[in-house]
Design an enzyme around this catalytic site. Structure first.
Site, PDB file in Angstrom:
ATOM      1  N   LEU A 153     -21.678  92.212  42.946  1.00  0.00           N
ATOM      2  CA  LEU A 153     -20.483  92.836  42.371  1.00  0.00           C
ATOM      3  C   LEU A 153     -20.756  94.329  42.314  1.00  0.00           C
ATOM      4  O   LEU A 153     -21.439  94.813  41.417  1.00  0.00           O
ATOM      5  CB  LEU A 153     -20.217  92.262  40.976  1.00  0.00           C
ATOM      6  CG  LEU A 153     -18.952  92.718  40.265  1.00  0.00           C
ATOM      7  CD1 LEU A 153     -17.716  92.325  41.060  1.00  0.00           C
ATOM      8  CD2 LEU A 153     -18.899  92.128  38.862  1.00  0.00           C
ATOM      9  N   GLU A 154     -20.226  95.066  43.301  1.00  0.00           N
ATOM     10  CA  GLU A 154     -20.670  96.442  43.510  1.00  0.00           C
ATOM     11  C   GLU A 154     -19.589  97.467  43.195  1.00  0.00           C
ATOM     12  O   GLU A 154     -18.490  97.441  43.762  1.00  0.00           O
ATOM     13  CB  GLU A 154     -21.146  96.611  44.953  1.00  0.00           C
ATOM     14  CG  GLU A 154     -21.775  97.957  45.235  1.00  0.00           C
ATOM     15  CD  GLU A 154     -22.496  98.005  46.568  1.00  0.00           C
ATOM     16  OE1 GLU A 154     -22.948  99.101  46.948  1.00  0.00           O
ATOM     17  OE2 GLU A 154     -22.618  96.957  47.230  1.00  0.00           O
ATOM     18  N   VAL A 155     -19.928  98.377  42.302  1.00  0.00           N
ATOM     19  CA  VAL A 155     -19.123  99.550  41.943  1.00  0.00           C
ATOM     20  C   VAL A 155     -17.683  99.161  41.617  1.00  0.00           C
ATOM     21  O   VAL A 155     -16.732  99.537  42.309  1.00  0.00           O
ATOM     22  CB  VAL A 155     -19.170 100.632  43.051  1.00  0.00           C
ATOM     23  CG1 VAL A 155     -18.638 101.960  42.492  1.00  0.00           C
ATOM     24  CG2 VAL A 155     -20.585 100.846  43.561  1.00  0.00           C
TER      25      VAL A 155
END
Length: 259
Positions: A153-155
């Site tokens: 779960l990125e940025v």
């Protein structure tokens, strides 16, 4: 750990030394690219749960060719499973991810800023508008539906990460997603301060090893130059580095080969 509300620590490592250090420190999960994952890396990782990254499109290859079909991905996953991988990162299409999951392969997907999708998003936070956040939720639901057990779960905004983490069984491996994600995931180069790429907002340096590693590299280069100069001038090897043979044995050798 997700059910108990315990936070999972996760690092991206690329060398045996980094993997061994993570294991010694008790890090829970490691992310390791397939191109550097081998039996020695698995051994170095110790008890860490290892996610092996399957290459996507132009971002790498497996056994000399890019992965394109579900069969390609399945073959690669089974290969890394034989080496001791625990789960497999895959950012390919839903049908490919589902094929892996249907074959009982533990799949980690990707939500938010996905490097292989940046033609559509650019390098920016994803989910800051209601429409984008809703799209992230639909993506999460689809991953869960097809059997994906975890996702990087990125940025994404922290409140969106909280909603996704609390309302889905998918294990949310947060990188720049705030404190509510199930795991906190960083790159070793950021944690240790020796990264040369862009420093992300979510990166945090815990040891400034960059200058030490540069000094070590400088000394290594100096040693190599001194060795080369010694070879060029005949200074190496010296008598102390040479295996001797007694004169009588050498004379006997010459006699035997000249007869």
């Amino acid at each position: 750990m997700k059910k108990r509300g315990e936070k999972i620590s996760m690092l991206y490592v690329s060398t045996h030394d980094e993997a061994a250090a993570a294991a010694a420190a008790g890090i829970h999960m490691l992310s390791i690219e397939g191109k550097v994952f081998d039996a020695a890396m698995r051994e170095a990782a110790g008890d860490c749960f290892v996610q092996v990254g399957l290459p996507y499109g132009g971002w790498g290859s497996f056994q000399g060719r890019p992965l394109a079909t579900a069969e390609d991905y399945l073959r690669a996953a089974f290969h890394y499973a034989a080496l001791g991988g625990d789960a497999y990162y895959c950012s390919a299409s839903y049908d490919i991810q589902k094929t892996l999951a249907d074959n009982h392969i533990p799949v980690v997907g990707h939500i938010g800023l996905i490097p292989s999708y940046i033609s559509w998003t650019g390098w920016r936070a994803v989910g800051k508008t209601a429409d984008e956040a809703a799209a992230l939720w639909r993506h999460t639901q689809m991953l869960e539906r097809i059997g994906v057990f975890g996702a990087e779960l990125e940025v994404v905004p922290d409140r969106i990460a909280k909603y996704l983490s609390e309302n889905s069984a998918v294990l949310m491996l947060g990188m720049g997603a705030g404190k509510y994600a199930d795991a906190q995931y960083l790159f070793t180069e950021d944690v240790c301060g020796y990264g040369v790429n862009h420093k992300p907002r979510h990166g945090k340096v815990y040891a400034d090893l960059g200058p030490k590693m540069k000094a070590l590299q400088d000394e290594r280069i100096a040693a190599f130059r001194a060795f080369k100069a010694d070879v060029d001038t005949g200074g190496y090897p010296g008598a102390e580095h040479t295996v001797p043979i007694r004169d009588d044995e050498f004379d006997a050798f010459l006699t035997s080969v000249q007869d």
